[in-house]
Design a protein around this motif. Structure first.
Motif, PDB file in Angstrom:
ATOM      1  N   ASP A  93      -1.259 -25.954 -62.866  1.00 10.83           N
ATOM      2  CA  ASP A  93      -1.181 -26.935 -63.942  1.00 10.83           C
ATOM      3  C   ASP A  93       0.210 -26.937 -64.570  1.00 10.83           C
ATOM      4  OD1 ASP A  93      -3.301 -28.601 -65.749  1.00 10.83           O
ATOM      5  OD2 ASP A  93      -1.672 -27.815 -66.983  1.00 10.83           O
ATOM      6  N   SER A 138      -3.060 -29.270 -69.103  1.00 15.05           N
ATOM      7  CA  SER A 138      -2.742 -30.685 -69.276  1.00 15.05           C
ATOM      8  C   SER A 138      -4.014 -31.529 -69.328  1.00 15.05           C
ATOM      9  CB  SER A 138      -1.863 -31.160 -68.117  1.00 15.05           C
ATOM     10  OG  SER A 138      -1.641 -32.543 -68.197  1.00 15.05           O
ATOM     11  N   ARG A 139      -4.004 -32.534 -70.191  1.00 13.47           N
ATOM     12  CA  ARG A 139      -5.147 -33.456 -70.273  1.00 13.47           C
ATOM     13  C   ARG A 139      -4.920 -34.713 -69.450  1.00 13.47           C
ATOM     14  NH1 ARG A 139      -6.031 -34.651 -76.330  1.00 13.47           N
ATOM     15  NH2 ARG A 139      -3.759 -34.691 -76.278  1.00 13.47           N
ATOM     16  N   THR A 140      -3.708 -34.917 -68.956  1.00 14.25           N
ATOM     17  CA  THR A 140      -3.417 -36.054 -68.074  1.00 14.25           C
ATOM     18  C   THR A 140      -2.876 -35.492 -66.766  1.00 14.25           C
ATOM     19  OG1 THR A 140      -1.179 -36.262 -68.988  1.00 14.25           O
ATOM     20  CG2 THR A 140      -2.912 -37.584 -69.996  1.00 14.25           C
ATOM     21  N   GLY A 141      -3.478 -35.902 -65.680  1.00 15.56           N
ATOM     22  CA  GLY A 141      -3.076 -35.364 -64.389  1.00 15.56           C
ATOM     23  C   GLY A 141      -3.336 -33.883 -64.272  1.00 15.56           C
ATOM     24  N   ALA A 142      -4.438 -33.419 -64.874  1.00 11.75           N
ATOM     25  CA  ALA A 142      -4.752 -31.991 -64.885  1.00 11.75           C
ATOM     26  C   ALA A 142      -5.000 -31.477 -63.470  1.00 11.75           C
ATOM     27  CB  ALA A 142      -5.973 -31.738 -65.754  1.00 11.75           C
ATOM     28  N   ASP A 159      -6.712 -38.311 -78.989  1.00 15.33           N
ATOM     29  CA  ASP A 159      -6.775 -38.957 -77.679  1.00 15.33           C
ATOM     30  C   ASP A 159      -5.369 -39.216 -77.162  1.00 15.33           C
ATOM     31  OD1 ASP A 159      -7.482 -40.287 -75.407  1.00 15.33           O
ATOM     32  OD2 ASP A 159      -8.178 -42.111 -76.417  1.00 15.33           O
ATOM     33  N   HIS A 160      -4.861 -38.269 -76.368  1.00 18.01           N
ATOM     34  CA  HIS A 160      -3.536 -38.377 -75.764  1.00 18.01           C
ATOM     35  C   HIS A 160      -2.464 -38.669 -76.801  1.00 18.01           C
ATOM     36  CE1 HIS A 160      -5.666 -38.128 -72.059  1.00 18.01           C
ATOM     37  NE2 HIS A 160      -6.255 -39.278 -72.225  1.00 18.01           N
TER      38      HIS A 160
END
Length: 283
Positions: free
Chosen positions: A190, A179-183, A53-54
């Motif tokens: 991306d 990206s998993r944040t701000g995808a 998780d991040h």
């Protein structure tokens, strides 16, 4: 002249389905005169469904991991039979006693030509795999090549070590996600796609080598892969790419000629001054 191909395609846990896809990709590549075909990281058995998780480490249960295969086992032998007279590179989860490695192998119908265990581990990958211990070039029917896996290419020392060891071609096999944040909704926009592409071009240019970059496509668990398989010339120019879609990027290159041309006036390997670079420099 040598024809290279880099694949962006999805590969999961079902080995029979993976081999069916490999057979189709090899047949298509052979029809196009390909001599080296690069398949993605984790071609045989798929990648990890999650990297945490991040950045928080996550230990995956045994049943959630890819099948652990032996370099000398029947699956790699099957890959070699399919390859025939073509050089094929692919990734898998390697079993070595109690340890697992994220491994890449290069094969022809004659057997295994080279093996690389992923050295650099992103996020929580170290919970599932042990790390490799080096980078080594090796001889193949298409010349001297090196291999690396995904995050390895973020480290200039890795590609430089292979180039200094005589690799004229480096194959990088990835399961590189967006990206998993701000995808970004569009993978072409991306930021992780941009990084993937920048690394490919920079590593080719700074070492003046041919760079062949394969990647997973689609989604697997929590990950959405950016595709972007490509062949890059020694000037950093993208010679062929799939963009952010599945497919095969194919380019024909006179390796000796393009390397000689790129290195004629400004030879990055020739002009190095290792004695000035300090601790950790590649000699």
């Amino acid at each position: 002249m040598t024809t290279f191909a880099a694949v962006a395609a999805p590969f999961g846990r079902d080995l029979d389905a993976s081999f069916a896809r490999i057979e189709g990709l090899v047949a298509d590549a052979r029809a196009r005169g390909v001599e080296l075909l690069a398949l993605p990281e984790a071609t045989l058995g798929g990648y990890l469904a999650s990297l945490g998780d991040h950045g928080v480490s996550e230990v995956l249960p045994e049943h959630a991991l890819p099948p652990a295969l032996d370099v000398d086992g029947p699956e790699v032998a099957r890959l070699a039979r399919i390859a025939g007279d073509m050089v094929v590179t692919a990734g898998f989860c390697e079993s070595d006693g109690a340890r697992r490695y994220n491994t890449a192998v290069a094969v022809t119908g004659d057997g295994v030509l080279g093996v690389h265990r992923k050295v650099h581990q992103p996020l929580g990958e170290s919970n599932s795999y042990a790390a490799g211990d080096g980078f080594r070039a090796f001889e193949t029917p298409v010349g001297r090549i090196g291999m690396m896996i995904c995050y390895d290419k973020a480290f200039p020392e890795a590609a430089r070590t292979l180039a200094v060891d005589g690799a004229e071609v480096v194959v990088c096999m990835s399961a590189w996600p967006g990206s998993r944040t701000g995808a970004a909704a569009d993978l072409a926009e991306d930021r992780w796609t941009r990084r993937f592409d920048l690394f490919d071009q920079a590593r080719a240019l700074e070492n003046q080598i041919v760079w062949v970059s394969a990647n997973q496509s689609g989604t697997f668990g929590a990950l959405r892969f950016v595709c972007s398989a490509k062949v890059v010339g020694p000037g950093g120019d993208v010679l062929a790419t799939t963009g952010v879609a599945p497919g095969t990027a194919v380019a024909t290159v006179d390796v000796g000629e393009v390397l000689a041309g790129a290195r004629r006036s400004m030879g990055h390997l020739r002009d190095r001054r290792p004695e000035t670079y300090g601790v950790g420099a590649v000699a």
